[in-house]
Design a protein around this motif. Sequence first.
Motif, PDB file in Angstrom:
ATOM      1  N   ILE A  50       0.831  -1.204   0.000  1.00 10.59           N
ATOM      2  CA  ILE A  50       0.000   0.000   0.000  1.00 10.59           C
ATOM      3  C   ILE A  50       0.866   1.255   0.000  1.00 10.59           C
ATOM      4  CG2 ILE A  50      -1.723   1.312   1.308  1.00 10.59           C
ATOM      5  CD1 ILE A  50      -2.756  -1.462   2.309  1.00 10.59           C
ATOM      6  N   ALA A  51       1.944   1.243   0.778  1.00 13.34           N
ATOM      7  CA  ALA A  51       2.838   2.409   0.853  1.00 13.34           C
ATOM      8  C   ALA A  51       3.496   2.713  -0.487  1.00 13.34           C
ATOM      9  CB  ALA A  51       3.896   2.181   1.923  1.00 13.34           C
ATOM     10  N   GLY A  52       3.566   1.728  -1.362  1.00 11.32           N
ATOM     11  CA  GLY A  52       4.171   1.935  -2.670  1.00 11.32           C
ATOM     12  C   GLY A  52       3.231   2.504  -3.722  1.00 11.32           C
ATOM     13  N   PHE A  53       1.942   2.589  -3.418  1.00  6.44           N
ATOM     14  CA  PHE A  53       0.983   3.107  -4.396  1.00  6.44           C
ATOM     15  C   PHE A  53       1.250   4.597  -4.648  1.00  6.44           C
ATOM     16  CE2 PHE A  53      -2.553  -0.135  -3.137  1.00  6.44           C
ATOM     17  CZ  PHE A  53      -1.831  -1.149  -3.736  1.00  6.44           C
ATOM     18  N   ASN A  54       1.166   4.993  -5.898  1.00  5.55           N
ATOM     19  CA  ASN A  54       1.460   6.379  -6.284  1.00  5.55           C
ATOM     20  C   ASN A  54       0.660   7.406  -5.497  1.00  5.55           C
ATOM     21  OD1 ASN A  54       3.378   5.667  -8.194  1.00  5.55           O
ATOM     22  ND2 ASN A  54       1.888   5.568  -9.854  1.00  5.55           N
ATOM     23  N   ARG A  55      -0.632   7.194  -5.383  1.00 11.49           N
ATOM     24  CA  ARG A  55      -1.469   8.182  -4.700  1.00 11.49           C
ATOM     25  C   ARG A  55      -1.090   8.300  -3.218  1.00 11.49           C
ATOM     26  NH1 ARG A  55      -6.248  10.683  -6.588  1.00 11.49           N
ATOM     27  NH2 ARG A  55      -5.261  10.016  -8.489  1.00 11.49           N
ATOM     28  N   ILE A  56      -0.726   7.193  -2.604  1.00 13.10           N
ATOM     29  CA  ILE A  56      -0.303   7.217  -1.198  1.00 13.10           C
ATOM     30  C   ILE A  56       0.993   8.008  -1.077  1.00 13.10           C
ATOM     31  CG2 ILE A  56       0.455   5.818   0.767  1.00 13.10           C
ATOM     32  CD1 ILE A  56      -2.571   5.593   0.141  1.00 13.10           C
ATOM     33  N   ARG A  57       1.934   7.756  -1.972  1.00 16.48           N
ATOM     34  CA  ARG A  57       3.205   8.500  -1.946  1.00 16.48           C
ATOM     35  C   ARG A  57       2.970   9.982  -2.169  1.00 16.48           C
ATOM     36  NH1 ARG A  57       5.336   4.784  -5.890  1.00 16.48           N
ATOM     37  NH2 ARG A  57       5.971   6.623  -7.017  1.00 16.48           N
ATOM     38  N   GLN A  58       2.025  10.330  -3.030  1.00 22.56           N
ATOM     39  CA  GLN A  58       1.704  11.744  -3.254  1.00 22.56           C
ATOM     40  C   GLN A  58       1.142  12.374  -1.985  1.00 22.56           C
ATOM     41  OE1 GLN A  58      -0.978  11.697  -6.565  1.00 22.56           O
ATOM     42  NE2 GLN A  58       0.623  11.323  -8.069  1.00 22.56           N
ATOM     43  N   HIS A  59       0.207  11.685  -1.340  1.00 21.52           N
ATOM     44  CA  HIS A  59      -0.379  12.216  -0.101  1.00 21.52           C
ATOM     45  C   HIS A  59       0.666  12.355   1.001  1.00 21.52           C
ATOM     46  CE1 HIS A  59      -4.343  12.291  -1.699  1.00 21.52           C
ATOM     47  NE2 HIS A  59      -4.598  10.998  -1.599  1.00 21.52           N
ATOM     48  N   ALA A  60       1.694  11.513   0.959  1.00 24.86           N
ATOM     49  CA  ALA A  60       2.762  11.567   1.966  1.00 24.86           C
ATOM     50  C   ALA A  60       3.869  12.539   1.550  1.00 24.86           C
ATOM     51  CB  ALA A  60       3.343  10.178   2.182  1.00 24.86           C
ATOM     52  N   ALA A  61       3.627  13.292   0.510  1.00 26.95           N
ATOM     53  CA  ALA A  61       4.587  14.285   0.007  1.00 26.95           C
ATOM     54  C   ALA A  61       5.942  13.652  -0.283  1.00 26.95           C
ATOM     55  CB  ALA A  61       4.731  15.451   0.995  1.00 26.95           C
ATOM     56  N   ASN A  62       5.882  12.420  -0.826  1.00 26.23           N
ATOM     57  CA  ASN A  62       7.092  11.685  -1.217  1.00 26.23           C
ATOM     58  C   ASN A  62       8.116  11.588  -0.091  1.00 26.23           C
ATOM     59  OD1 ASN A  62       6.323  10.958  -3.917  1.00 26.23           O
ATOM     60  ND2 ASN A  62       6.522  13.124  -4.416  1.00 26.23           N
ATOM     61  N   ALA A  63       7.620  11.359   1.115  1.00 21.65           N
ATOM     62  CA  ALA A  63       8.484  11.131   2.272  1.00 21.65           C
ATOM     63  C   ALA A  63       9.289   9.850   2.052  1.00 21.65           C
ATOM     64  CB  ALA A  63       7.624  11.000   3.534  1.00 21.65           C
ATOM     65  N   PRO A  64      10.330   9.627   2.850  1.00 20.38           N
ATOM     66  CA  PRO A  64      11.061   8.353   2.742  1.00 20.38           C
ATOM     67  C   PRO A  64      10.106   7.169   2.939  1.00 20.38           C
ATOM     68  CG  PRO A  64      12.254   9.887   4.129  1.00 20.38           C
ATOM     69  CD  PRO A  64      10.915  10.507   3.841  1.00 20.38           C
ATOM     70  N   PHE A  65      10.421   6.049   2.274  1.00 20.35           N
ATOM     71  CA  PHE A  65       9.506   4.910   2.265  1.00 20.35           C
ATOM     72  C   PHE A  65       9.156   4.427   3.666  1.00 20.35           C
ATOM     73  CE2 PHE A  65       8.383   0.398   1.742  1.00 20.35           C
ATOM     74  CZ  PHE A  65       7.307   0.547   0.869  1.00 20.35           C
ATOM     75  N   ASP A  66      10.120   4.358   4.574  1.00 19.34           N
ATOM     76  CA  ASP A  66       9.823   3.880   5.926  1.00 19.34           C
ATOM     77  C   ASP A  66       8.861   4.801   6.652  1.00 19.34           C
ATOM     78  OD1 ASP A  66      12.026   5.714   5.963  1.00 19.34           O
ATOM     79  OD2 ASP A  66      12.555   5.053   7.982  1.00 19.34           O
TER      80      ASP A  66
END
Length: 90
Positions: A50-66
Motif C-alpha cells: 500500500i505504501a508503494g501506491f502512487n497516490r499514497i506517496r503523493q499524499h505523503a509528500a514523497n516522504a522516505p519509504f519507511d
Amino acid sequence: MRVQQVHERQQQILLIERQIEYYFSESNLLTDSFLCSQMDQMASVSVHTIAGFNRIRQHAANAPFDVIVEMVVEACVNSSMLQVLDVMLG
C-alpha cells in the motif's frame, strides 16, 4: 516537530486514510484487479504494498519509504473501516 509540521502530517495521514478506505471499498474492489491480486486468503494486503501506491506517496509528500509505511499503519489504525494485522507488518 513544530506545530505546523504536526498539523501537516495529521492532514497527510487523514488523506492516506481516506485513500486506503477507497481502495478497499466494494465499488473499487469490483474493478481493481491489481489490488485483489495482492490480497491473501484473509483479504489482507501488506502495508509495504500500500505504501508503494502512487497516490499514497503523493499524499505523503514523497516522504522516505519507511515514513510512508508508518503513515499507512497510523492511517489504518485511525480508521473505523480498516484493520492492521501484526502479521502484515513484517
